[in-house]
Every structure is written in structure tokens, then in C-alpha cells.
Write a protein that holds these residues in place. Structure first.
Motif, PDB file in Angstrom:
ATOM      1  N   LEU A 119      11.030   4.558  -1.066  1.00  0.00           N
ATOM      2  CA  LEU A 119      10.765   5.954  -2.027  1.00  0.00           C
ATOM      3  C   LEU A 119      12.066   6.536  -2.148  1.00  0.00           C
ATOM      4  O   LEU A 119      12.574   7.292  -1.315  1.00  0.00           O
ATOM      5  N   GLY A 153      15.228   8.904  -2.668  1.00  0.00           N
ATOM      6  CA  GLY A 153      15.304  10.198  -2.245  1.00  0.00           C
ATOM      7  C   GLY A 153      14.717  10.702  -1.105  1.00  0.00           C
ATOM      8  O   GLY A 153      14.560  12.003  -0.644  1.00  0.00           O
ATOM      9  N   THR A 154      13.914   9.739  -0.434  1.00  0.00           N
ATOM     10  CA  THR A 154      13.117  10.243   0.741  1.00  0.00           C
ATOM     11  C   THR A 154      13.623   9.245   2.109  1.00  0.00           C
ATOM     12  O   THR A 154      13.489   8.024   1.793  1.00  0.00           O
ATOM     13  N   GLU A 155      14.045   9.878   3.083  1.00  0.00           N
ATOM     14  CA  GLU A 155      14.630   9.243   4.057  1.00  0.00           C
ATOM     15  C   GLU A 155      13.611   8.733   5.057  1.00  0.00           C
ATOM     16  O   GLU A 155      13.799   7.483   5.641  1.00  0.00           O
ATOM     17  N   CYS A 156      12.578   9.271   5.191  1.00  0.00           N
ATOM     18  CA  CYS A 156      11.258   8.727   6.131  1.00  0.00           C
ATOM     19  C   CYS A 156      10.121   8.525   5.339  1.00  0.00           C
ATOM     20  O   CYS A 156       9.171   9.565   5.816  1.00  0.00           O
ATOM     21  N   PRO A 157      10.032   7.640   4.412  1.00  0.00           N
ATOM     22  CA  PRO A 157       8.732   7.679   3.534  1.00  0.00           C
ATOM     23  C   PRO A 157       7.538   6.947   4.220  1.00  0.00           C
ATOM     24  O   PRO A 157       7.837   6.405   5.307  1.00  0.00           O
ATOM     25  N   GLU A 189       6.034  11.398   1.246  1.00  0.00           N
ATOM     26  CA  GLU A 189       6.741  11.785   2.169  1.00  0.00           C
ATOM     27  C   GLU A 189       6.263  12.041   3.561  1.00  0.00           C
ATOM     28  O   GLU A 189       4.922  12.318   3.684  1.00  0.00           O
ATOM     29  N   SER A 190       6.565  11.345   4.590  1.00  0.00           N
ATOM     30  CA  SER A 190       6.056  11.561   6.215  1.00  0.00           C
ATOM     31  C   SER A 190       6.163  12.977   6.731  1.00  0.00           C
ATOM     32  O   SER A 190       5.462  13.098   7.476  1.00  0.00           O
ATOM     33  N   THR A 215      11.757  14.710   9.200  1.00  0.00           N
ATOM     34  CA  THR A 215      13.342  14.800   8.796  1.00  0.00           C
ATOM     35  C   THR A 215      14.267  14.138  10.248  1.00  0.00           C
ATOM     36  O   THR A 215      14.117  15.019  11.134  1.00  0.00           O
TER      37      THR A 215
END
Length: 281
Positions: A147, A149-153, A271-272, A275
Motif C-alpha cells: 500500500l 505511502g503506508t508503512e504498516c498496512p 492503514e493499520s 506508526t
């Protein structure tokens, strides 16, 4: 009365010890590639090891290994993949497989018996299993997904399971760390999977047996990704920052695996809410 009871107890112990000495030798602690029931070894030429439950005076003079794609074959005389026959050898560590070529991926079952130096044969060992993982890049038929732009999707996909009695193996290769959930339950207690690798050269995969988590009919798999050590300039096939994952789900049958699911554009992502803490410099 106390003396009589003591004597009876001692006699019972002597009888029990005598019964134990008559039990046949039986191979134990079976290992494939030095692992217990591995799901995805990285070779199609495995090696087998075992111990025996005999005393220190036991000397192995031979062994026989049988391997089959279906465990029920080994309950009888079958051995569809390999029957070594009696091999005159004292070897019991890293004995090489010499049977029919093993598919990638696949699941197989094996057992072993041994002979002592007087020519007496042991009982068969318990039946154990081992799996061959996805060994070639061409075996990963899905796409690397993420995903942007999302670090932890969170990535999710629904799928159908018709035969939950058969073993289902989920192969997961990730650029970054992953956790996997099936029907809301985490598939393993492992954290920070896969292990750290030199991502400029290879991506490691982990295989999970998710059979016990499945329901007949509709199921859902969720993969939670984290960036880990991955950056786009470390992996030759990536054009953006990750994390990314490649997934393959197989239903295992004696005739070969049936792929139920791969990672592709049909997966949903979000998004999860987690962060990651910035690393100290």
C-alpha cells in the motif's frame, strides 16, 4: 503387613523391568534437514536423521527408509516416493534422499526401521512429515503487493476452502516484516518474520500450516506488514518504498498442490493505525 507389602511392590517392579527389556527397538527423534516436521525445506534432496531407544550396547547394521506423498501409504507396504530397501550401513545422521524427484512445493511423509549387528530388525518408527518449499522464483506466481505511502498496512483477501481435512500451506515472502491472521487468529507466535536477509540478493519466505484455522466455505487472510530493514534501493525489482509481500496458498493433495490464492490486485488494503517508532541515529 508392612513387610509383605514391600516385598510385593519389589516383585512388581522386577516384573515391570522385565517387560520393558522385551520391548523392540524403535527409531525415535526423526529429523529432516535436522528439523522436526519442517514445512518448507530449501532443497528437493532432503537428508534424514534418527536415534534409537536402545541401550548403549546397540549397534546399527542397516536401515530402511520409506517415503510417500500420502501418510496412509506408510500404514501398509506402500512407499510411492522412495523405498530404500535394506541398506547395510550404520549411518543415522543426514542420510540422503534417493527417491523420485520431489515437487516444489510439496508435502511428504516418512518412516524408518533399523537392524542391529545380530540381524534383528526394529519396529517401524512413527510416521513424520516434511515439506519442500517454493524453491524457484517462477513458483511465486503472484505479484508483490503493498500500500504505497503506508508503512504498516493491512492487506486482506477472502477465499474459499472446500476440503478443510486436507493440509493447507500458506507461503509468505515479505520485503519488510509480516504477521499473518486467518479468520481473525494469528497463524504463529513468531515475531519479526522473516529473518533478516541481504535484500539486495534475496527475499526470505516463511511457510505456515493454516489447516486448523480454516472453516469450510468462506475464509479471510490478513497480512500486517512493517518496513523492517527494507528500502527500495536494496531490492532490484522494487520501484517504490515498501513494505511488500508475495503470498501463495496451496491445498496439499497426494497428486500435487492446488493453488487457492496468490497475491494480486484483487487484495484490499488499508492503514493499520500503527506508526513505527523512528530508529535512533
Amino acid at each position: 503387613m508392612m513387610k509383605t507389602r514391600t516385598l510385593c511392590c519389589a516383585a512388581g517392579l522386577l516384573l515391570l523391568a522385565g517387560c520393558r527389556s522385551e520391548q523392540p527397538v524403535r527409531p525415535k527423534e526423526l529429523r529432516c534437514e535436522n528439523l522436526t516436521d519442517p514445512l518448507a525445506i530449501d532443497s528437493a534432496r532432503p537428508h534424514f536423521s534418527w536415534k534409537t531407544d536402545a541401550g548403549g550396547d546397540f549397534r546399527q547394521s542397516g536401515y530402511e527408509i520409506r517415503v510417500a506423498a500420502d501418510s496412509t501409504e506408510l500404514l501398509g507396504e506402500g512407499a510411492g516416493l522412495w523405498n530404500s530397501g535394506r541398506v547395510a550401513s550404520g549411518a543415522s545422521v543426514l542420510v540422503p534422499y534417493e527417491g523420485r524427484p520431489l515437487a516444489s512445493p510439496s508435502l511428504a511423509y516418512w518412516k524408518v526401521r533399523v537392524w542391529d549387528d545380530a540381524g534383528r530388525v526394529s519396529a517401524w518408527s512413527a510416521i513424520r512429515r516434511f515439506g519442500v518449499g517454493v524453491l524457484e522464483p517462477s513458483g511465486w506466481t503472484g505479484d508483490w503487493i503493498g500500500l504505497p505511502g503506508t508503512e504498516c498496512p493491512l492487506l486482506r483477501r477472502r477465499f474459499e476452502a472446500a476440503d478443510t481435512e486436507r493440509t493447507h500451506l500458506l507461503h509468505v515472502a515479505s520485503l519488510g516484516y509480516h504477521e499473518v491472521y486467518v479468520n481473525g487468529r494469528k497463524v504463529s507466535d513468531r515475531v519479526l518474520a522473516p529473518a533478516v536477509s541481504e535484500l539486495g540478493k534475496r527475499a526470505l519466505s516463511v511457510t505456515y500450516d493454516i489447516t486448523s484455522l480454516l472453516a469450510e466455505g468462506r475464509n479471510e487472510v490478513v497480512v500486517w506488514l512493517g518496513p523492517g530493514w527494507y528500502r527500495r534501493d536494496t531490492f532490484r525489482d522494487a520501484s517504490t518504498d515498501g513494505p511488500f509481500v508475495n503470498v501463495r496458498l496451496d491445498e496439499i493433495a497426494p497428486e500435487g498442490p492446488r493453488t487457492l490464492l496468490v497475491s494480486d490486485t484483487s487484495w484490499q488494503g488499508g492503514e493499520s493505525g500503527y506508526t513505527p517508532t523512528p530508529s535512533a541515529t
